[in-house]
Design a protein around this motif. Structure first.
Motif, PDB file in Angstrom:
ATOM      1  N   VAL A 180       0.741  -1.104   0.110  1.00 12.32           N
ATOM      2  CA  VAL A 180      -0.078   0.058   0.115  1.00 12.32           C
ATOM      3  C   VAL A 180       0.967   1.277   0.017  1.00 12.32           C
ATOM      4  O   VAL A 180       0.716   2.304  -0.780  1.00 12.32           O
ATOM      5  N   GLU A 215       3.923   6.924  -6.523  1.00  9.60           N
ATOM      6  CA  GLU A 215       2.985   7.951  -7.422  1.00  9.60           C
ATOM      7  C   GLU A 215       3.019   9.222  -6.983  1.00  9.60           C
ATOM      8  O   GLU A 215       2.996  10.352  -7.820  1.00  9.60           O
ATOM      9  N   LYS A 220       1.999   4.117  -3.229  1.00  6.98           N
ATOM     10  CA  LYS A 220       1.617   5.639  -3.079  1.00  6.98           C
ATOM     11  C   LYS A 220       2.574   6.839  -2.866  1.00  6.98           C
ATOM     12  O   LYS A 220       2.673   7.647  -3.729  1.00  6.98           O
TER      13      LYS A 220
END
Length: 384
Positions: free
Chosen positions: A9, A16, A13
């Motif tokens: 997770v 990104e 992120k």
């Protein structure tokens, strides 16, 4: 669970949002590397390339250091034989190859120890050095029973000799290195490693080819690979010292990793005598004798008239005239059971006692049975 969460997770992120301090690369379908920033626009020039730098790794070990130091002292030995068919025609052929060890150098001469069976029957012997230089060797001496021979060569171009160790200090399980020329000179300088599998082994040997043991070799057992051509090569301890002369192996389909070397402490007196005299000086008795165990047990009492308490010995087949045995009064079919109070059971016991504990000029007390009666005789041994 925390690690799984971060990997599944949090890491995507962060990529990104471009919050990581380095560029992250994806594997393209054609297995090329491309930046995440360039995935959308593959026409852009790929500026960053991760270079691969060779790294030099030092793999020198104690074994490699020993091998580098000792290998020049291990040589090839070639047995060259000729056969004449008539006055004009001769055939020259290779009688086999083996190995040898340079153990001494004096002035411009070098001395090499090898096995007797390596040079047996040779009309000419050549020594091949580690750099492939060939030298004509002179046979200084050879001995059948100890399977040792000494060669002498021109030592002008030889500057490496092996250090001698102490074979009596070897221990079972101690690592050792064998160096030689297995299967000929094409594999010269081959190195194998193993351990000491046993010390003070006694191996019966049939030297006459009659199927009976003529001698017992006292040897070191090792599982370092020893093959034809290794004979006469070096068995080295982890100090780089010579502790044995590789001599033989058990060659059976069901047997693996059983090789033998002549202990250097046993070999050294023989080497010195072969170098100085050319042969071994041994005590001589003058009998043709055989082990009592080779006679059917029924004949022990019927023909030799031996009492029940005799469990082994040597029966005399013949006595040579004008020999110590003849002068001492020994006769055919006498059965020798003791030498100087020590029991003997086989012809090997007799030879080892004469060759290792007695010398020419020594006296020896022989206890023997004649027609069932125990008698003693004192013999004065001469030179063989």
């Amino acid at each position: 669970m925390l690690g799984a969460f971060l990997f599944a997770v949090a890491l995507p992120k962060l990529i990104e949002l471009e919050l990581l301090p380095y560029e992250f690369y994806l594997i393209s379908e054609d297995h090329g590397l491309m930046s995440e920033n360039l995935v959308a626009n593959q026409d852009e020039t790929f500026q960053f390339i991760h270079s691969i730098t060779p790294i030099s790794v030092d793999i020198a070990t104690q074994v490699t250091d020993i091998v580098a130091r000792v290998t020049p002292a291990v040589v090839g030995v070639e047995n060259i034989q000729t056969r004449s068919f008539n006055f004009w025609d001769q055939a020259v052929y290779d009688g086999g190859t083996g190995s040898g060890v340079i153990y001494r150098k004096t002035d411009d001469r070098a001395f090499i120890v090898t096995n007797h069976h390596v040079i047996e029957g040779a009309d000419q012997i050549e020594v091949i050095l580690a750099d492939d230089t060939r030298l004509i060797a002179e046979l200084k001496g050879s001995d059948l029973y100890t399977d040792l021979a000494v060669l002498e060569v021109d030592g002008t171009d030889i500057d490496v000799m092996i250090d001698l160790g102490n074979s009596e200090l070897t221990k079972v399980g101690e690592p050792v290195i064998a160096i030689g020329n297995p299967l000929g000179l094409g594999l010269s300088g081959s190195v194998t490693q193993g351990i000491i599998s046993g010390t003070q082994r006694s191996i019966p040997q049939d030297l006459s080819g009659d199927g009976l043991a003529d001698w017992q070799a006292d040897v070191i057992q090792t599982d370092a690979a020893i093959n034809p051509g290794n004979s006469g090569g070096a068995l080295i301890n982890m100090s780089g010292q010579l502790i044995g002369i590789n001599s033989m192996k058990i060659n059976q389909a069901a047997v693996e990793g059983i090789g033998f070397a002549i202990p250097i402490n046993e070999a050294l007196p023989v080497i010195q005598e072969l170098e100085s005299v050319g042969f071994m000086t041994r005590a001589f008795l003058g009998v043709e004798a055989y082990s009592l165990i080779d006679v059917p047990k029924a004949e022990w009492q019927q023909s030799l008239l031996l009492p029940d308490e005799v469990t082994g010995g040597i029966y005399i087949q013949s006595v040579e005239p004008f020999t110590p045995a003849d002068y001492a009064g020994l006769q055919t079919y006498d059965v020798i059971v003791e030498l100087d109070g020590e029991p003997v059971h086989t012809i090997v016991d007799l030879r080892k006692f004469l060759y290792q504990q007695k010398g020419p000029g020594d006296e020896m007390v022989i206890k023997f049975y004649r027609s069932g009666e125990a008698e003693e005789a004192i013999v004065e041994l001469t030179k063989q």
